[in-house]
Design a protein around this motif. Sequence first.
Motif, PDB file in Angstrom:
ATOM      1  N   VAL A  50       0.837  -1.206   0.000  1.00  0.00           N
ATOM      2  CA  VAL A  50       0.000   0.000   0.000  1.00  0.00           C
ATOM      3  C   VAL A  50       0.868   1.252   0.000  1.00  0.00           C
ATOM      4  O   VAL A  50       0.632   2.204  -0.754  1.00  0.00           O
ATOM      5  N   LEU A  51       1.906   1.256   0.842  1.00  0.00           N
ATOM      6  CA  LEU A  51       2.797   2.407   0.912  1.00  0.00           C
ATOM      7  C   LEU A  51       3.524   2.627  -0.411  1.00  0.00           C
ATOM      8  O   LEU A  51       3.715   3.771  -0.843  1.00  0.00           O
ATOM      9  N   SER A  52       3.917   1.544  -1.065  1.00  0.00           N
ATOM     10  CA  SER A  52       4.619   1.664  -2.346  1.00  0.00           C
ATOM     11  C   SER A  52       3.711   2.283  -3.406  1.00  0.00           C
ATOM     12  O   SER A  52       4.155   3.110  -4.207  1.00  0.00           O
ATOM     13  N   PHE A  53       2.444   1.877  -3.401  1.00  0.00           N
ATOM     14  CA  PHE A  53       1.498   2.464  -4.351  1.00  0.00           C
ATOM     15  C   PHE A  53       1.310   3.953  -4.075  1.00  0.00           C
ATOM     16  O   PHE A  53       1.307   4.772  -5.002  1.00  0.00           O
ATOM     17  N   CYS A  54       1.168   4.308  -2.805  1.00  0.00           N
ATOM     18  CA  CYS A  54       1.003   5.731  -2.461  1.00  0.00           C
ATOM     19  C   CYS A  54       2.248   6.538  -2.820  1.00  0.00           C
ATOM     20  O   CYS A  54       2.145   7.672  -3.296  1.00  0.00           O
ATOM     21  N   SER A  55       3.422   5.953  -2.591  1.00  0.00           N
ATOM     22  CA  SER A  55       4.667   6.675  -2.892  1.00  0.00           C
ATOM     23  C   SER A  55       4.839   6.902  -4.380  1.00  0.00           C
ATOM     24  O   SER A  55       5.624   7.753  -4.811  1.00  0.00           O
ATOM     25  N   PHE A  56       4.106   6.155  -5.185  1.00  0.00           N
ATOM     26  CA  PHE A  56       4.158   6.258  -6.645  1.00  0.00           C
ATOM     27  C   PHE A  56       3.492   7.536  -7.143  1.00  0.00           C
ATOM     28  O   PHE A  56       3.840   8.065  -8.197  1.00  0.00           O
ATOM     29  N   LEU A  57       2.539   8.095  -6.350  1.00  0.00           N
ATOM     30  CA  LEU A  57       1.645   9.131  -6.872  1.00  0.00           C
ATOM     31  C   LEU A  57       2.312  10.487  -7.049  1.00  0.00           C
ATOM     32  O   LEU A  57       2.236  11.086  -8.127  1.00  0.00           O
ATOM     33  N   ALA A  58       2.917  11.031  -5.981  1.00  0.00           N
ATOM     34  CA  ALA A  58       3.503  12.365  -6.092  1.00  0.00           C
ATOM     35  C   ALA A  58       4.629  12.416  -7.127  1.00  0.00           C
ATOM     36  O   ALA A  58       4.675  13.330  -7.953  1.00  0.00           O
ATOM     37  N   PRO A  59       5.561  11.455  -7.124  1.00  0.00           N
ATOM     38  CA  PRO A  59       6.622  11.507  -8.140  1.00  0.00           C
ATOM     39  C   PRO A  59       6.106  11.342  -9.564  1.00  0.00           C
ATOM     40  O   PRO A  59       6.610  11.979 -10.483  1.00  0.00           O
ATOM     41  N   ILE A  60       5.099  10.465  -9.770  1.00  0.00           N
ATOM     42  CA  ILE A  60       4.609  10.297 -11.143  1.00  0.00           C
ATOM     43  C   ILE A  60       3.924  11.578 -11.619  1.00  0.00           C
ATOM     44  O   ILE A  60       4.000  11.951 -12.790  1.00  0.00           O
ATOM     45  N   SER A  61       3.289  12.287 -10.679  1.00  0.00           N
ATOM     46  CA  SER A  61       2.662  13.556 -11.045  1.00  0.00           C
ATOM     47  C   SER A  61       3.701  14.595 -11.434  1.00  0.00           C
ATOM     48  O   SER A  61       3.410  15.505 -12.214  1.00  0.00           O
ATOM     49  N   SER A  62       4.909  14.451 -10.915  1.00  0.00           N
ATOM     50  CA  SER A  62       5.955  15.428 -11.214  1.00  0.00           C
ATOM     51  C   SER A  62       6.461  15.317 -12.641  1.00  0.00           C
ATOM     52  O   SER A  62       7.074  16.255 -13.161  1.00  0.00           O
ATOM     53  N   THR A  63       6.235  14.157 -13.302  1.00  0.00           N
ATOM     54  CA  THR A  63       6.814  13.970 -14.635  1.00  0.00           C
ATOM     55  C   THR A  63       5.815  13.599 -15.724  1.00  0.00           C
ATOM     56  O   THR A  63       6.175  13.636 -16.900  1.00  0.00           O
ATOM     57  N   THR A  64       4.578  13.217 -15.369  1.00  0.00           N
ATOM     58  CA  THR A  64       3.632  12.852 -16.436  1.00  0.00           C
ATOM     59  C   THR A  64       3.434  13.993 -17.421  1.00  0.00           C
ATOM     60  O   THR A  64       3.203  13.767 -18.613  1.00  0.00           O
ATOM     61  N   VAL A  65       3.545  15.214 -16.909  1.00  0.00           N
ATOM     62  CA  VAL A  65       3.298  16.366 -17.770  1.00  0.00           C
ATOM     63  C   VAL A  65       4.468  16.636 -18.716  1.00  0.00           C
ATOM     64  O   VAL A  65       4.311  17.398 -19.689  1.00  0.00           O
TER      65      VAL A  65
END
Length: 516
Positions: free
Chosen positions: A84-99
């Motif tokens: 669960v923590l690994s999935f949550c940790s995925f969110l902020a960093p992926i938002s930093s580069t998807t754009v």
Amino acid sequence: MAPATASSSTAPMQSGPPQTTDAEKQYASIVPSEREENHRLQLQHTVSSFSNHEMVNVSYVATGDNDEVYNRFTEGRKHIITAVLSFCSFLAPISSTTVLSAVPEVAETFNCDGSIINLSNAMYMLFMGISPCFYGPIGTIYGRKWVSIISATLFTAASIGTALAPNLAAFFVFRILTAFQGTAFLIIGSSVIGDIYKPTERGTALGWFLSGTLIGPALGPFIGGIIVTFRSWRDIFWLQTALAAAATLLVIFFQPETIHHRRADDLAALPRAKRMRTLWGWLNPLRILRLYRYPNLLAVAFASSSLVWNMYSLLTPIRYVLNPRFNLTTPLQSGLFYLAPGAGYLAGTLVGGRWADRTVGKYIKLRGQRVPEDRLRSCLPFIGIAIPACMLIYGWSVEKRVGGVALPVVVMFLQGVAQLFCFPSLNTYCLDVMQDRSAEVVAGNYAVRYLFAAVGSAACLPAVRSIGVGWFSTISAGFLVGAAGLAWATAVGGRGWREGVDERKRARKEERENDV
């Protein structure tokens, strides 16, 4: 003989010294005697890559592994929490580069230059760096679970705002709010790992947790490239919203409260005025910055920052650097290049944390006790040699147009693997070195590293345009080599540094008490 548990020290006295065999002496530190039957240390299979038989002459008291607080959850429950923590940790960093794959399209929507949209990414990183100064202390005072729920909920709301942003100002504001909430996942997640895993197992667990923080930035542009090729860039943030909502539900139902002691419980008996003063002292963001009186923490923060600088300065300009180099015409084509470091991060997850735990086990066997600084030795060949070499090859092969597509892809993959040999070591050190303030130490480390990420994101594209990708990669490689020197110095002398700071603090406290 060191007792197997703290409670075993109360065993009844014997009339004479007990007679033991050589085998009993050899295993005395991990095998309880009959006198300790009621306080038996339960040994279980661990996920660390070194085994118990490698530590037969070492007392568990010296490692900290005998603490009962680490046995509150079963191994299966710990794995679920870590997932669960690994999935949550995925969110902020992926938002930093998807754009990143959609920068030209977003810039066209808001009638601005692509460098302005990259500046929004730099602001995103800046507030990822500021956020830990608040969430670190809050998580220590009030616990992990409710902070995770609130931050996940607000992250979801900010993602909706970004998707609906009517103008550039609103886009900036909602991106900043998303960043401020997203970092809480990283701080709280690292703290939860420290709460539930023994010191000699944390590197492996953190390796899996950190995989999300690294795979996210690399996978994000690929996902963004697919979306922006066939749909509007706003759909990137609708996808982010859906992932954030899923994370909120996972935290509510599968993340228990893990903190060993909530500092808020200490406030109940205090008078109101003193309670407020004490609470402000704990929540004061400057409390995080004051940790950098410890040179070892500052050195490790710079080492972590060099890796994050390297990652974001490599990923941010890919569309502007590799598209013209290889005559690519669509966001999807450039997005494919991000899969190379992403695959490296995933491969490194399988071995990097285990390598850090193995190094700890080796030095426990040599010293007879666990010294937090020994863990840093596991990252030195990678941060000082492997990653700088990859950056030099990548930068100059692109600059000089040699090696074709294969060469940059291979070296991006290899530097991704190497980073996962570094981050578990550095992050676990932050958990181990001051366990009573581990959340604050981790928060301070993230604050510094994301400030460097902000600078890297903002500076890389103008720098590449000005001096070329080769020289910019050389600067990044030099930063990494210098950081490796600091990590080595900390591994050798860090214990003395922190003990010296503690001694000076004690001396000042005694001086103040004597004056009173």
